[in-house]
Design a protein around this motif. Structure first.
Motif, PDB file in Angstrom:
ATOM      1  N   ARG A   1       0.830  -1.155  -0.138  1.00  0.00           N
ATOM      2  CA  ARG A   1       0.031  -0.065   0.013  1.00  0.00           C
ATOM      3  C   ARG A   1       0.780   1.370  -0.073  1.00  0.00           C
ATOM      4  O   ARG A   1       0.478   2.070   0.441  1.00  0.00           O
ATOM      5  N   ASN A   2       2.205   1.311  -0.603  1.00  0.00           N
ATOM      6  CA  ASN A   2       2.869   2.432  -0.883  1.00  0.00           C
ATOM      7  C   ASN A   2       2.508   3.258  -2.149  1.00  0.00           C
ATOM      8  O   ASN A   2       1.917   2.354  -3.076  1.00  0.00           O
ATOM      9  N   VAL A   3       2.651   4.335  -2.291  1.00  0.00           N
ATOM     10  CA  VAL A   3       2.574   5.051  -3.391  1.00  0.00           C
ATOM     11  C   VAL A   3       4.127   5.539  -3.976  1.00  0.00           C
ATOM     12  O   VAL A   3       4.929   6.481  -3.042  1.00  0.00           O
ATOM     13  N   ILE A   4       4.384   5.029  -4.955  1.00  0.00           N
ATOM     14  CA  ILE A   4       6.027   5.242  -5.511  1.00  0.00           C
ATOM     15  C   ILE A   4       5.782   5.679  -6.867  1.00  0.00           C
ATOM     16  O   ILE A   4       5.629   5.003  -7.898  1.00  0.00           O
ATOM     17  N   ARG A   5       6.146   6.991  -6.985  1.00  0.00           N
ATOM     18  CA  ARG A   5       6.250   7.412  -8.404  1.00  0.00           C
ATOM     19  C   ARG A   5       7.548   8.206  -8.699  1.00  0.00           C
ATOM     20  O   ARG A   5       8.174   8.691  -8.013  1.00  0.00           O
ATOM     21  N   ASP A   6       7.870   8.310 -10.071  1.00  0.00           N
ATOM     22  CA  ASP A   6       8.849   9.155 -10.765  1.00  0.00           C
ATOM     23  C   ASP A   6      10.288   9.014 -10.000  1.00  0.00           C
ATOM     24  O   ASP A   6      10.876   9.901  -9.961  1.00  0.00           O
ATOM     25  N   ASN A   7      10.675   7.792  -9.794  1.00  0.00           N
ATOM     26  CA  ASN A   7      11.932   7.376  -9.138  1.00  0.00           C
ATOM     27  C   ASN A   7      12.777   7.046 -10.486  1.00  0.00           C
ATOM     28  O   ASN A   7      12.428   5.753 -10.916  1.00  0.00           O
TER      29      ASN A   7
ATOM     30  N   THR B   1       0.882   1.069  -5.365  1.00  0.00           N
ATOM     31  CA  THR B   1       0.514   1.822  -6.758  1.00  0.00           C
ATOM     32  C   THR B   1       1.846   2.495  -6.899  1.00  0.00           C
ATOM     33  O   THR B   1       2.478   3.185  -6.512  1.00  0.00           O
ATOM     34  N   LEU B   2       2.318   2.162  -8.347  1.00  0.00           N
ATOM     35  CA  LEU B   2       3.706   2.822  -8.788  1.00  0.00           C
ATOM     36  C   LEU B   2       3.509   3.278 -10.180  1.00  0.00           C
ATOM     37  O   LEU B   2       2.631   2.676 -11.033  1.00  0.00           O
ATOM     38  N   GLU B   3       4.021   4.214 -10.547  1.00  0.00           N
ATOM     39  CA  GLU B   3       3.878   4.984 -11.759  1.00  0.00           C
ATOM     40  C   GLU B   3       5.236   5.661 -12.275  1.00  0.00           C
ATOM     41  O   GLU B   3       5.872   6.474 -11.128  1.00  0.00           O
ATOM     42  N   GLY B   4       5.709   5.660 -13.225  1.00  0.00           N
ATOM     43  CA  GLY B   4       6.705   6.661 -13.825  1.00  0.00           C
ATOM     44  C   GLY B   4       7.893   6.103 -13.212  1.00  0.00           C
ATOM     45  O   GLY B   4       8.966   7.137 -13.429  1.00  0.00           O
ATOM     46  N   ASN B   5       8.416   5.019 -12.683  1.00  0.00           N
ATOM     47  CA  ASN B   5       9.662   4.652 -12.247  1.00  0.00           C
ATOM     48  C   ASN B   5      10.531   3.925 -13.372  1.00  0.00           C
ATOM     49  O   ASN B   5       9.999   3.372 -14.129  1.00  0.00           O
ATOM     50  N   ALA B   6      11.673   4.081 -13.363  1.00  0.00           N
ATOM     51  CA  ALA B   6      12.677   3.686 -14.571  1.00  0.00           C
ATOM     52  C   ALA B   6      13.985   3.345 -13.831  1.00  0.00           C
ATOM     53  O   ALA B   6      14.599   3.717 -12.734  1.00  0.00           O
ATOM     54  N   PRO B   7      14.461   2.067 -13.929  1.00  0.00           N
ATOM     55  CA  PRO B   7      14.009   1.163 -15.498  1.00  0.00           C
ATOM     56  C   PRO B   7      12.750   0.632 -15.291  1.00  0.00           C
ATOM     57  O   PRO B   7      12.112   0.228 -16.464  1.00  0.00           O
ATOM     58  N   ALA B   8      11.889   0.600 -14.203  1.00  0.00           N
ATOM     59  CA  ALA B   8      10.793  -0.087 -14.039  1.00  0.00           C
ATOM     60  C   ALA B   8      10.221   0.162 -12.740  1.00  0.00           C
ATOM     61  O   ALA B   8      10.684   0.440 -11.810  1.00  0.00           O
TER      62      ALA B   8
ATOM     63  N   ALA C   1      -0.530  -2.220  -8.763  1.00  0.00           N
ATOM     64  CA  ALA C   1      -0.883  -1.186  -9.789  1.00  0.00           C
ATOM     65  C   ALA C   1       0.260  -0.497 -10.348  1.00  0.00           C
ATOM     66  O   ALA C   1       0.841   0.413  -9.922  1.00  0.00           O
ATOM     67  N   CYS C   2       0.787  -1.178 -11.889  1.00  0.00           N
ATOM     68  CA  CYS C   2       1.921  -0.555 -12.323  1.00  0.00           C
ATOM     69  C   CYS C   2       2.004  -0.854 -13.666  1.00  0.00           C
ATOM     70  O   CYS C   2       1.399  -1.750 -14.224  1.00  0.00           O
ATOM     71  N   ALA C   3       2.977  -0.207 -14.622  1.00  0.00           N
ATOM     72  CA  ALA C   3       2.714  -0.332 -15.863  1.00  0.00           C
ATOM     73  C   ALA C   3       3.961  -1.271 -16.568  1.00  0.00           C
ATOM     74  O   ALA C   3       4.086  -1.845 -17.378  1.00  0.00           O
ATOM     75  N   ALA C   4       5.191  -1.509 -15.726  1.00  0.00           N
ATOM     76  CA  ALA C   4       6.273  -1.924 -16.272  1.00  0.00           C
ATOM     77  C   ALA C   4       7.214  -2.648 -15.102  1.00  0.00           C
ATOM     78  O   ALA C   4       7.101  -2.233 -14.078  1.00  0.00           O
ATOM     79  N   SER C   5       7.612  -3.854 -15.687  1.00  0.00           N
ATOM     80  CA  SER C   5       8.408  -4.524 -14.503  1.00  0.00           C
ATOM     81  C   SER C   5       9.646  -5.181 -15.097  1.00  0.00           C
ATOM     82  O   SER C   5       9.453  -5.312 -16.409  1.00  0.00           O
ATOM     83  N   LYS C   6      10.575  -5.681 -14.558  1.00  0.00           N
ATOM     84  CA  LYS C   6      11.647  -6.444 -14.954  1.00  0.00           C
ATOM     85  C   LYS C   6      11.812  -7.452 -13.737  1.00  0.00           C
ATOM     86  O   LYS C   6      12.304  -7.320 -12.758  1.00  0.00           O
TER      87      LYS C   6
ATOM     88  N   ALA D   1       9.140  -8.984 -17.017  1.00  0.00           N
ATOM     89  CA  ALA D   1       7.876  -8.727 -17.537  1.00  0.00           C
ATOM     90  C   ALA D   1       6.816  -9.699 -16.761  1.00  0.00           C
ATOM     91  O   ALA D   1       7.239 -10.705 -16.293  1.00  0.00           O
ATOM     92  N   GLY D   2       5.817  -9.098 -16.427  1.00  0.00           N
ATOM     93  CA  GLY D   2       4.558  -9.955 -15.688  1.00  0.00           C
ATOM     94  C   GLY D   2       4.222  -9.928 -14.170  1.00  0.00           C
ATOM     95  O   GLY D   2       3.532 -10.044 -13.997  1.00  0.00           O
ATOM     96  N   LEU D   3       5.200  -8.915 -13.723  1.00  0.00           N
ATOM     97  CA  LEU D   3       4.814  -8.581 -12.357  1.00  0.00           C
ATOM     98  C   LEU D   3       3.863  -7.804 -11.906  1.00  0.00           C
ATOM     99  O   LEU D   3       3.343  -7.691 -10.636  1.00  0.00           O
ATOM    100  N   CYS D   4       3.246  -7.055 -12.820  1.00  0.00           N
ATOM    101  CA  CYS D   4       2.449  -5.799 -12.428  1.00  0.00           C
ATOM    102  C   CYS D   4       1.041  -6.364 -12.434  1.00  0.00           C
ATOM    103  O   CYS D   4      -0.005  -5.716 -12.115  1.00  0.00           O
ATOM    104  N   ARG D   5       0.715  -7.638 -13.186  1.00  0.00           N
ATOM    105  CA  ARG D   5      -0.673  -8.133 -13.050  1.00  0.00           C
ATOM    106  C   ARG D   5      -1.083  -8.495 -11.697  1.00  0.00           C
ATOM    107  O   ARG D   5      -0.775  -9.284 -11.012  1.00  0.00           O
ATOM    108  N   PRO D   6      -2.338  -8.133 -11.585  1.00  0.00           N
ATOM    109  CA  PRO D   6      -3.162  -8.115 -10.168  1.00  0.00           C
ATOM    110  C   PRO D   6      -2.966  -9.854 -10.089  1.00  0.00           C
ATOM    111  O   PRO D   6      -3.327 -10.691 -10.970  1.00  0.00           O
ATOM    112  N   ALA D   7      -2.960 -10.212  -8.778  1.00  0.00           N
ATOM    113  CA  ALA D   7      -2.946 -11.560  -8.031  1.00  0.00           C
ATOM    114  C   ALA D   7      -1.634 -12.420  -8.664  1.00  0.00           C
ATOM    115  O   ALA D   7      -1.745 -13.743  -8.549  1.00  0.00           O
ATOM    116  N   ASP D   8      -0.763 -11.735  -9.807  1.00  0.00           N
ATOM    117  CA  ASP D   8       0.098 -12.634 -10.073  1.00  0.00           C
ATOM    118  C   ASP D   8       1.256 -12.832  -9.068  1.00  0.00           C
ATOM    119  O   ASP D   8       1.669 -12.347  -8.201  1.00  0.00           O
TER     120      ASP D   8
END
Length: 410
Positions: free
Chosen positions: A331-337, A367-374, A392-397, A399-406
């Motif tokens: 339940r952390n909000v992690i953005r733009d790192n 909740t993750l957004e805009g972090n790079a490389p992922a 809830a995120c867009a990119a992972s390394k 791939a596939g770690l962002c899918r709910p319940a994955d």
């Protein structure tokens, strides 16, 4: 209750009239707690040395140039807000407790010191370094070690129930506030800024509470919690230490939790650091872990810090787990790192620098957004039992770690 309240007011009025002291024996019961008021130009250390367990040393607005060592259980060292400022003494008087100077509103010339023997102030223990003192450098003397406020127990006995609150500690070469062998230490509403290593630090201690502090522009971690920086040993169970509602800005690392177990980081705001949160373990046993990191806001930790002997260059790291086990990141909000370090990314799992894998950690509902490389990075391919679910995120390394319940890893 009414009588107690009236007695307390009378005690406080007596102190306000005398400047520094305690209620007389005639008005103070056997268990009375006294307030020692320190004005600009007076010595905080002398008031601390005169205080008994349970007393409060209340420090008025002003700038005090000294270091302060607390060894008395149950003592509260409290300022009146950010305007109570503790800075290093001048080089010629860089010994804790040798007095202070003050500037600002209500400043006065330094009060004369009745005994020109700083090693043996009235009511203080000799400045000799007995074998029972902590082995860490801070035990050699708070000021000599470059620290501002020190709370020190011994190897045989923790110092219990000390509170440091409502003041600013700045400009020290090592730490603003440093504690060792403390039990139930509270550090509250302290501003620790521009100190050479740590803003607020604690080693080998239990049941700590760090709440509502601001640590900014310190050379290493704003908040540093560890078992020991001098000894090789297993992780210490902190028995529920809490780090919450702190603001950590512009440090090399916002919060470092090193070789500890059983503590919580909650509802902190971390921004502008090179890295926000490090949970660090190694091959020693018991292993580091059982750390809960929850409901923190971690944004734009994109300051660039060069490589050191222990760490790669840092930039753009949100939460890093390295060599840790059984921890919950939720339940952390992690953005733009954003960064190009091996440790860059929103949440990063990384094997420890001695090769110990991170295992059985749960990363969920962030909740993750805009972090790079992922947003999510699992660089610990040997780690077993780590799970990623509901993030809830867009990119992972990979791939596939962002899918709910994955769920991932062996």
């Amino acid at each position: 209750m009414k009588k107690c309240h009236i007695a307390y007011l009378a005690c406080t009025a007596t102190l306000l009239g005398t400047g520094l002291g305690a209620a007389s024996p005639a008005t103070a019961g056997h268990t009375a707690h006294h307030v020692h008021l320190v004005h600009p130009g007076q010595s905080i250390q002398q008031a601390v040395d005169a205080a008994a367990p349970g007393d409060t040393v209340l420090v008025a607005f002003g700038t005090y140039r000294e270091s302060v060592t607390v060894k008395t259980p149950g003592l509260t060292l409290r300022g009146m807000g950010r305007g109570t400022v503790i800075r290093p003494a001048a080089a010629s008087a860089a010994t804790a407790g040798t007095g202070s100077t003050a500037t600002g509103a209500g400043a006065a010339e330094p009060a004369p010191k009745p005994a020109a023997k700083p090693a043996t102030k009235p009511g203080a223990k000799p400045a000799a370094k007995p074998a029972a003192e902590p082995a860490a450098k801070a035990a050699e003397g708070c000021a000599e070690s470059g620290n501002g406020v020190c709370v020190l127990g011994t190897k045989e006995h923790n110092v219990e129930d000390v509170t440091v609150a409502n003041l600013t500690v700045t400009g020290f070469t090592r730490s603003g506030v440093y504690a060792m062998a403390a039990d139930n230490l509270t550090v509250r509403n302290v501003t620790a800024e521009k100190n050479g290593v740590w803003g607020i630090a604690q080693e080998g201690s239990l049941h700590g509470v760090f709440r509502g502090n601001t640590a900014r522009d310190n050379g290493d971690a704003g908040l540093f919690l560890a078992n020991s920086v001098k000894e090789e040993m297993g992780a210490v169970d902190t028995e529920g230490t809490v780090v919450e509602h702190n603001r950590l800005e512009g440090n090399r690392i916002g919060v470092t939790v090193r070789r500890l177990r059983n503590l919580t980081l909650a509802a902190n705001r971390l921004t502008g650091n090179c890295a926000a949160v490090f949970v660090v373990g190694d091959e020693n046993k018991p292993r580091a872990g059982r750390v809960t990191v929850t409901e923190n806001r971690i944004e734009r930790n994109n300051k660039s810090c060069p490589k050191t002997a222990r760490l790669d260059a840092l930039q753009g790291s949100g939460i890093v787990l390295t060599g840790a086990e059984d921890s919950l990141i939720t339940r952390n909000v992690i953005r733009d790192n954003v960064g190009a370090s091996p440790l860059s990314g929103g949440i990063v799992l990384f094997k420890s620098f001695v090769g110990t894998p991170s295992e059985r950690n749960r990363i969920s509902d962030n909740t993750l957004e805009g972090n790079a490389p992922a947003d999510l990075v699992n660089a610990d391919t040997a780690g077993k039992g780590n799970t990623f679910e509901g993030n809830a995120c867009a990119a992972s390394k990979p791939a596939g770690l962002c899918r709910p319940a994955d769920r991932t890893r062996r």
